[in-house]
Design a protein around this motif. Structure first.
Motif, PDB file in Angstrom:
ATOM      1  N   ALA A  43       5.233   9.648  -4.349  1.00  0.00           N
ATOM      2  CA  ALA A  43       5.366   9.151  -5.722  1.00  0.00           C
ATOM      3  C   ALA A  43       5.635   7.654  -5.749  1.00  0.00           C
ATOM      4  N   VAL A  44       6.587   7.188  -4.920  1.00  0.00           N
ATOM      5  CA  VAL A  44       6.942   5.763  -4.976  1.00  0.00           C
ATOM      6  C   VAL A  44       5.881   4.878  -4.339  1.00  0.00           C
ATOM      7  N   LEU A  51      10.990   5.850  -8.412  1.00  0.00           N
ATOM      8  CA  LEU A  51      12.257   6.004  -7.710  1.00  0.00           C
ATOM      9  C   LEU A  51      13.350   6.487  -8.664  1.00  0.00           C
ATOM     10  N   GLN A  52      13.265   6.126  -9.913  1.00  0.00           N
ATOM     11  CA  GLN A  52      14.287   6.531 -10.881  1.00  0.00           C
ATOM     12  C   GLN A  52      14.386   8.040 -11.034  1.00  0.00           C
ATOM     13  N   TYR A  53      13.336   8.778 -10.691  1.00  0.00           N
ATOM     14  CA  TYR A  53      13.332  10.228 -10.822  1.00  0.00           C
ATOM     15  C   TYR A  53      13.735  10.944  -9.541  1.00  0.00           C
ATOM     16  N   ALA A  54      13.892  10.195  -8.464  1.00  0.00           N
ATOM     17  CA  ALA A  54      14.263  10.783  -7.171  1.00  0.00           C
ATOM     18  C   ALA A  54      15.725  11.218  -7.180  1.00  0.00           C
ATOM     19  N   LEU A  66      12.545   1.137   0.321  1.00  0.00           N
ATOM     20  CA  LEU A  66      11.681   0.030   0.735  1.00  0.00           C
ATOM     21  C   LEU A  66      10.233   0.271   0.319  1.00  0.00           C
ATOM     22  N   ALA A  67       9.772   1.512   0.416  1.00  0.00           N
ATOM     23  CA  ALA A  67       8.401   1.829  -0.019  1.00  0.00           C
ATOM     24  C   ALA A  67       8.255   1.596  -1.516  1.00  0.00           C
ATOM     25  N   ALA A  68       9.269   1.990  -2.273  1.00  0.00           N
ATOM     26  CA  ALA A  68       9.232   1.768  -3.723  1.00  0.00           C
ATOM     27  C   ALA A  68       9.207   0.282  -4.035  1.00  0.00           C
ATOM     28  N   ALA A  69      10.058  -0.486  -3.351  1.00  0.00           N
ATOM     29  CA  ALA A  69      10.143  -1.928  -3.592  1.00  0.00           C
ATOM     30  C   ALA A  69       8.867  -2.642  -3.159  1.00  0.00           C
ATOM     31  N   GLN A  70       8.210  -2.140  -2.139  1.00  0.00           N
ATOM     32  CA  GLN A  70       6.959  -2.759  -1.708  1.00  0.00           C
ATOM     33  C   GLN A  70       5.893  -2.587  -2.787  1.00  0.00           C
ATOM     34  N   GLN A  71       5.918  -1.461  -3.455  1.00  0.00           N
ATOM     35  CA  GLN A  71       4.946  -1.208  -4.523  1.00  0.00           C
ATOM     36  C   GLN A  71       5.320  -1.983  -5.785  1.00  0.00           C
ATOM     37  N   ASP A  72       6.639  -2.047  -6.073  1.00  0.00           N
ATOM     38  CA  ASP A  72       7.134  -2.741  -7.276  1.00  0.00           C
ATOM     39  C   ASP A  72       8.582  -3.130  -7.024  1.00  0.00           C
ATOM     40  N   ALA A  93      14.242  -5.852   2.703  1.00  0.00           N
ATOM     41  CA  ALA A  93      13.606  -5.943   1.387  1.00  0.00           C
ATOM     42  C   ALA A  93      13.142  -7.370   1.107  1.00  0.00           C
ATOM     43  N   ALA A  94      13.960  -8.340   1.480  1.00  0.00           N
ATOM     44  CA  ALA A  94      13.619  -9.750   1.250  1.00  0.00           C
ATOM     45  C   ALA A  94      12.424 -10.171   2.095  1.00  0.00           C
ATOM     46  N   GLN A  95      12.270  -9.593   3.266  1.00  0.00           N
ATOM     47  CA  GLN A  95      11.106  -9.905   4.098  1.00  0.00           C
ATOM     48  C   GLN A  95       9.827  -9.393   3.446  1.00  0.00           C
ATOM     49  N   GLN A  96       9.928  -8.310   2.694  1.00  0.00           N
ATOM     50  CA  GLN A  96       8.774  -7.793   1.950  1.00  0.00           C
ATOM     51  C   GLN A  96       8.475  -8.659   0.740  1.00  0.00           C
ATOM     52  N   ASP A  97       9.550  -9.030   0.016  1.00  0.00           N
ATOM     53  CA  ASP A  97       9.406  -9.788  -1.226  1.00  0.00           C
ATOM     54  C   ASP A  97      10.720 -10.520  -1.481  1.00  0.00           C
TER      55      ASP A  97
END
Length: 113
Positions: A43-44, A51-54, A66-72, A93-97
């Motif tokens: 889902a994420v 993620l809010q529904y997890a 991290l997967a959720a944050a990579q997407q958004d 997370a900061a290394q991703q974005d």
């Protein structure tokens, strides 16, 4: 999905396919499937804000968040607060974005190290 039976919303194969098509379908999943790492991860990857529904536990799981944050990156607003205070997690997370630092705990943002 709003009118689907409880049985269908609790069916792992059905919901896995649904969240891969549209991550927001997680909102309709049974509580057991909202706690299922594979379903939530799918889902994420499709929609970070799902993620809010997890489950509470999965909103504290490094790889899922991290997967959720990579997407958004704004999905971090739904992450566990302790995770947002974890220096190793926030570095990843900061290394991703780099904008993910806006979601770090105030203690981490104040830390110059």
């Amino acid at each position: 999905l709003e009118y689907a039976s409880r049985e269908l919303l609790a069916d792992q194969d059905f919901m896995f396919a649904a969240v891969r098509q549209n991550g927001s379908a997680l909102a309709y999943a049974s509580s057991e499937l909202r706690a299922n790492r594979n379903v939530v991860f799918a889902a994420v990857e499709n929609l970070g804000s799902a993620l809010q529904y997890a489950s509470k536990e999965l909103r504290a799981e490094h790889q899922v968040v991290l997967a959720a944050a990579q997407q958004d990156v704004s999905a971090l607003q739904h992450a566990n607060r302790e995770l947002l205070a974890d220096q190793d997690f926030m570095l990843a997370a900061a290394q991703q974005d780099g904008s993910s630092l806006a979601y770090a705990s105030s203690e981490l943002r104040a830390n110059r190290n």
